[in-house]
Design a protein around this motif. Structure first.
Motif, PDB file in Angstrom:
ATOM      1  N   ASN A  57       0.900  -7.084   4.131  1.00 19.06           N
ATOM      2  CA  ASN A  57       0.750  -5.647   3.874  1.00 19.06           C
ATOM      3  C   ASN A  57      -0.705  -5.215   3.781  1.00 19.06           C
ATOM      4  O   ASN A  57      -1.094  -4.179   4.319  1.00 19.06           O
ATOM      5  N   SER A  58      -1.512  -6.022   3.101  1.00 16.00           N
ATOM      6  CA  SER A  58      -2.906  -5.631   2.900  1.00 16.00           C
ATOM      7  C   SER A  58      -3.679  -5.619   4.211  1.00 16.00           C
ATOM      8  O   SER A  58      -4.480  -4.712   4.457  1.00 16.00           O
ATOM      9  N   VAL A  59      -3.438  -6.600   5.076  1.00 16.40           N
ATOM     10  CA  VAL A  59      -4.154  -6.621   6.356  1.00 16.40           C
ATOM     11  C   VAL A  59      -3.606  -5.536   7.295  1.00 16.40           C
ATOM     12  O   VAL A  59      -4.350  -4.978   8.112  1.00 16.40           O
ATOM     13  N   ALA A  60      -2.311  -5.214   7.166  1.00 14.65           N
ATOM     14  CA  ALA A  60      -1.754  -4.111   7.952  1.00 14.65           C
ATOM     15  C   ALA A  60      -2.436  -2.805   7.573  1.00 14.65           C
ATOM     16  O   ALA A  60      -2.756  -1.970   8.428  1.00 14.65           O
ATOM     17  N   ASP A  61      -2.656  -2.630   6.274  1.00 14.73           N
ATOM     18  CA  ASP A  61      -3.362  -1.451   5.781  1.00 14.73           C
ATOM     19  C   ASP A  61      -4.787  -1.416   6.329  1.00 14.73           C
ATOM     20  O   ASP A  61      -5.291  -0.374   6.751  1.00 14.73           O
ATOM     21  N   LYS A  62      -5.431  -2.574   6.359  1.00 13.60           N
ATOM     22  CA  LYS A  62      -6.809  -2.663   6.852  1.00 13.60           C
ATOM     23  C   LYS A  62      -6.899  -2.310   8.339  1.00 13.60           C
ATOM     24  O   LYS A  62      -7.860  -1.675   8.783  1.00 13.60           O
ATOM     25  N   LEU A  63      -5.862  -2.719   9.103  1.00 18.54           N
ATOM     26  CA  LEU A  63      -5.834  -2.372  10.531  1.00 18.54           C
ATOM     27  C   LEU A  63      -5.940  -0.870  10.733  1.00 18.54           C
ATOM     28  O   LEU A  63      -6.753  -0.383  11.522  1.00 18.54           O
ATOM     29  N   VAL A  64      -5.118  -0.135   9.996  1.00 14.05           N
ATOM     30  CA  VAL A  64      -5.103   1.317  10.152  1.00 14.05           C
ATOM     31  C   VAL A  64      -6.403   1.934   9.653  1.00 14.05           C
ATOM     32  O   VAL A  64      -6.956   2.845  10.275  1.00 14.05           O
ATOM     33  N   LEU A  65      -6.911   1.426   8.532  1.00 15.39           N
ATOM     34  CA  LEU A  65      -8.168   1.947   7.995  1.00 15.39           C
ATOM     35  C   LEU A  65      -9.326   1.721   8.966  1.00 15.39           C
ATOM     36  O   LEU A  65     -10.281   2.503   9.002  1.00 15.39           O
ATOM     37  N   ASP A  66      -9.231   0.664   9.749  1.00 16.52           N
ATOM     38  CA  ASP A  66     -10.281   0.365  10.722  1.00 16.52           C
ATOM     39  C   ASP A  66     -10.046   1.059  12.066  1.00 16.52           C
ATOM     40  O   ASP A  66     -10.703   0.739  13.056  1.00 16.52           O
ATOM     41  N   GLY A  67      -9.073   1.990  12.113  1.00 13.29           N
ATOM     42  CA  GLY A  67      -8.884   2.794  13.310  1.00 13.29           C
ATOM     43  C   GLY A  67      -8.006   2.176  14.367  1.00 13.29           C
ATOM     44  O   GLY A  67      -8.043   2.595  15.522  1.00 13.29           O
ATOM     45  N   ASP A 108      12.543  -9.786   9.168  1.00 17.09           N
ATOM     46  CA  ASP A 108      12.946  -9.166   7.908  1.00 17.09           C
ATOM     47  C   ASP A 108      12.707  -7.651   7.997  1.00 17.09           C
ATOM     48  O   ASP A 108      11.574  -7.189   7.909  1.00 17.09           O
ATOM     49  N   GLU A 109      13.794  -6.899   8.141  1.00 14.19           N
ATOM     50  CA  GLU A 109      13.656  -5.454   8.307  1.00 14.19           C
ATOM     51  C   GLU A 109      13.068  -4.788   7.069  1.00 14.19           C
ATOM     52  O   GLU A 109      12.284  -3.836   7.175  1.00 14.19           O
ATOM     53  N   ASN A 110      13.439  -5.268   5.877  1.00  8.57           N
ATOM     54  CA  ASN A 110      12.873  -4.695   4.642  1.00  8.57           C
ATOM     55  C   ASN A 110      11.372  -4.931   4.580  1.00  8.57           C
ATOM     56  O   ASN A 110      10.597  -4.055   4.177  1.00  8.57           O
ATOM     57  N   GLN A 111      10.960  -6.133   4.998  1.00  7.52           N
ATOM     58  CA  GLN A 111       9.543  -6.471   5.023  1.00  7.52           C
ATOM     59  C   GLN A 111       8.793  -5.548   5.978  1.00  7.52           C
ATOM     60  O   GLN A 111       7.702  -5.048   5.667  1.00  7.52           O
ATOM     61  N   LEU A 112       9.402  -5.296   7.134  1.00  7.79           N
ATOM     62  CA  LEU A 112       8.758  -4.440   8.127  1.00  7.79           C
ATOM     63  C   LEU A 112       8.772  -2.985   7.707  1.00  7.79           C
ATOM     64  O   LEU A 112       7.826  -2.245   7.962  1.00  7.79           O
ATOM     65  N   ARG A 113       9.871  -2.568   7.051  1.00 11.38           N
ATOM     66  CA  ARG A 113       9.929  -1.188   6.582  1.00 11.38           C
ATOM     67  C   ARG A 113       8.846  -0.899   5.541  1.00 11.38           C
ATOM     68  O   ARG A 113       8.357   0.226   5.421  1.00 11.38           O
ATOM     69  N   SER A 114       8.467  -1.929   4.806  1.00 10.43           N
ATOM     70  CA  SER A 114       7.437  -1.733   3.784  1.00 10.43           C
ATOM     71  C   SER A 114       6.099  -1.370   4.410  1.00 10.43           C
ATOM     72  O   SER A 114       5.349  -0.560   3.862  1.00 10.43           O
ATOM     73  N   ILE A 115       5.797  -1.929   5.579  1.00 13.47           N
ATOM     74  CA  ILE A 115       4.538  -1.565   6.230  1.00 13.47           C
ATOM     75  C   ILE A 115       4.674  -0.269   7.012  1.00 13.47           C
ATOM     76  O   ILE A 115       3.679   0.356   7.360  1.00 13.47           O
ATOM     77  N   ALA A 116       5.928   0.153   7.285  1.00 12.93           N
ATOM     78  CA  ALA A 116       6.122   1.430   7.962  1.00 12.93           C
ATOM     79  C   ALA A 116       5.690   2.588   7.071  1.00 12.93           C
ATOM     80  O   ALA A 116       5.455   3.699   7.560  1.00 12.93           O
ATOM     81  N   ILE A 140       2.934   2.701   5.622  1.00 11.27           N
ATOM     82  CA  ILE A 140       1.504   2.890   5.849  1.00 11.27           C
ATOM     83  C   ILE A 140       1.329   3.911   6.970  1.00 11.27           C
ATOM     84  O   ILE A 140       1.821   3.710   8.079  1.00 11.27           O
ATOM     85  N   PRO A 141       0.670   5.043   6.718  1.00 11.59           N
ATOM     86  CA  PRO A 141       0.491   6.050   7.771  1.00 11.59           C
ATOM     87  C   PRO A 141      -0.186   5.449   9.001  1.00 11.59           C
ATOM     88  O   PRO A 141      -1.203   4.759   8.899  1.00 11.59           O
ATOM     89  N   GLY A 142       0.390   5.689  10.176  1.00 13.23           N
ATOM     90  CA  GLY A 142      -0.194   5.154  11.407  1.00 13.23           C
ATOM     91  C   GLY A 142       0.355   3.803  11.802  1.00 13.23           C
ATOM     92  O   GLY A 142      -0.042   3.236  12.816  1.00 13.23           O
ATOM     93  N   PHE A 143       1.302   3.268  11.022  1.00 14.15           N
ATOM     94  CA  PHE A 143       1.927   1.982  11.364  1.00 14.15           C
ATOM     95  C   PHE A 143       3.379   2.259  11.727  1.00 14.15           C
ATOM     96  O   PHE A 143       4.153   2.724  10.896  1.00 14.15           O
TER      97      PHE A 143
END
Length: 431
Positions: free
Chosen positions: A361-371, A383-391, A393-396
């Motif tokens: 999750n943290s690196v997914a957040d960093k991806l979006v923050l880095d454009g 794991d759909e729940n795991q993936l939904r958690s990163i969904a 994140i705006p832009g993911f």
């Protein structure tokens, strides 16, 4: 199969309102020079391929084959097209017939007819490949397929019609008749059959069409890609796209071709070139592995060929977070071909079939923050729940399909997202 008088074909050009009438006119003339390309679904089975080879052999028998008469080219396709012979590869009938034995069926579940049509247009209907389009010699394509296309056919077919190419289509089994009518120059030039053996065993209608259709074709060959000249698509943009591909046992060797086909479907719809779209690819399981960088290939066909050759790396451990971080560190860099500093949108497409064994999750957040525009495509045991958690994140964006075989068709949903400009702060180079 209904009988259609050949004289009707003299007027089929006016049936297509999107084609300006002055572009070419149709008339029925037996014989004469012509360039004929057989565009063949290589997955249609060995018996069908034998029937097709026999048909081509019988078809050319009464003709003179050569640069001043009839020329024949052949291309095969499944998820990607491959050249078998150019129009100028064989200057005699004997040489052509002898080469037909090399045309063989190959296994496959996916066909991309749109990419195959575009391949013929841009790679085979060229003067250096023997095409006499600019000399006014009729250009004919006979498409033979046993399946519905996994990519869009409308734009490539439209581009061929704009050139004045006379396209026929023969389909069996899972082929889509409505789709073939989009491709062929007229409905009368679509030949549906239960099996190709019966069609090519009694091919009078196809032979008549290939032998008599002619026209005054356009004198200039469009040099731009089909994406650039199509009236509806808008894929001529700059993007740096990295595919991060799960190569673990969660995908497995049986499903890996569907994953490859998804990537190929996306690539085939993009304007790949140094000033347009660049593609990079990493595979990961326990550890990430760079397959090729953004700067490694500067054209679509090389990327498609390389992707088609990929084999599953294997392994039961899936460290998705580490792979995402590795993509940031190693792929989205100027030294790897990234154009982040030039303002080119960066895109990462994560394709996974299993649950992550680490946190991401943290690196997914960093991806979006880095454009980086981030998209996840998943299937199988992901794991759909795991993936939904990163969904969250705006832009993911997250896409999930129950079956891997459904992934290739997702390409059409992904393309508009890839081409969307997202607001992001100016990123700094990651060290």
């Amino acid at each position: 199969m209904k009988k259609h008088p050949l004289l009707l074909w003299a007027f089929i050009g006016i049936l297509f309102v999107e084609i300006p009438p002055p572009l070419y006119s149709q008339e029925v003339v037996a014989g004469g020079n012509r360039d004929i390309v057989f565009l063949v679904d290589s997955t249609m089975g060995s018996l069908s391929m034998v029937s097709l080879r026999d048909f081509i052999k019988r078809f050319v028998e009464p003709w003179i084959v050569g640069p001043n008469a009839v020329q024949v080219g052949i291309a095969l396709f499944s998820s990607s097209p491959s050249l078998q012979m150019d129009l100028n590869s064989h200057g005699t009938k004997e040489s052509l017939v002898a080469a037909l034995g090399e045309i063989k069926a190959t296994p496959g579940q996916t066909v991309n007819i749109g990419a195959a049509l575009d391949f013929v247009r841009s790679n085979m209907l060229q003067p250096e490949k023997g095409s006499r389009l600019q000399q006014g010699v009729p250009q004919l394509i006979l498409l033979v397929t046993s399946k519905k296309s996994s990519d869009v056919v409308e734009q490539p077919a439209w581009a061929l019609k704009q050139m004045g190419v006379l396209t026929l289509a023969a389909g069996s089994r899972a082929a889509d008749e409505l789709e073939l009518k989009q491709i062929a120059l007229a409905d009368q030039l679509v030949f549906m059959t239960r099996d190709f053996k019966s069609l090519f065993g009694n091919p009078r209608e196809i032979v008549d069409a290939l032998s008599t259709l002619t026209g005054v074709t356009a004198t200039e060959v469009p040099s731009e890609s089909v994406e650039a000249i199509s009236p509806t698509t808008k894929t001529k943009v700059a993007r740096d796209i990295v595919f991060l591909l799960d190569g673990s046992d969660h995908v497995g060797s049986g499903n890996f071709p569907s994953v490859r086909d998804f990537i190929i479907n996306v690539v085939n719809r993009l304007d790949v070139r140094p000033e347009g779209v660049q593609i990079g690819l990493m595979q990961f399981a326990e550890h990430p592995k760079v397959e090729f960088y953004l700067k490694s290939y500067d054209n679509k066909q090389d990327i498609v060929n390389r992707t088609s050759e990929l084999s599953l790396s294997g392994g039961s451990v899936l460290n998705t977070g580490a792979a995402l971080n590795s993509a940031l560190i190693h792929m989205f860099q100027q030294s790897s071909g990234s154009r982040r500093r030039q303002g080119v949108q960066q895109v990462l497409v994560l394709i996974t079939g299993g649950p992550a064994n680490d946190q991401f999750n943290s690196v997914a957040d960093k991806l979006v923050l880095d454009g980086v525009l981030a998209i996840t495509v998943s299937s199988g045991q992901a794991d759909e729940n795991q993936l939904r958690s990163i969904a969250l994140i705006p832009g993911f964006m997250v896409f999930h399909k129950t079956n891997f075989s459904d992934l290739p068709a997702l390409a059409e949903l992904i393309i508009p997202l890839i081409l969307t400009d997202v607001d992001a702060k100016e990123p700094e180079e990651i060290s």
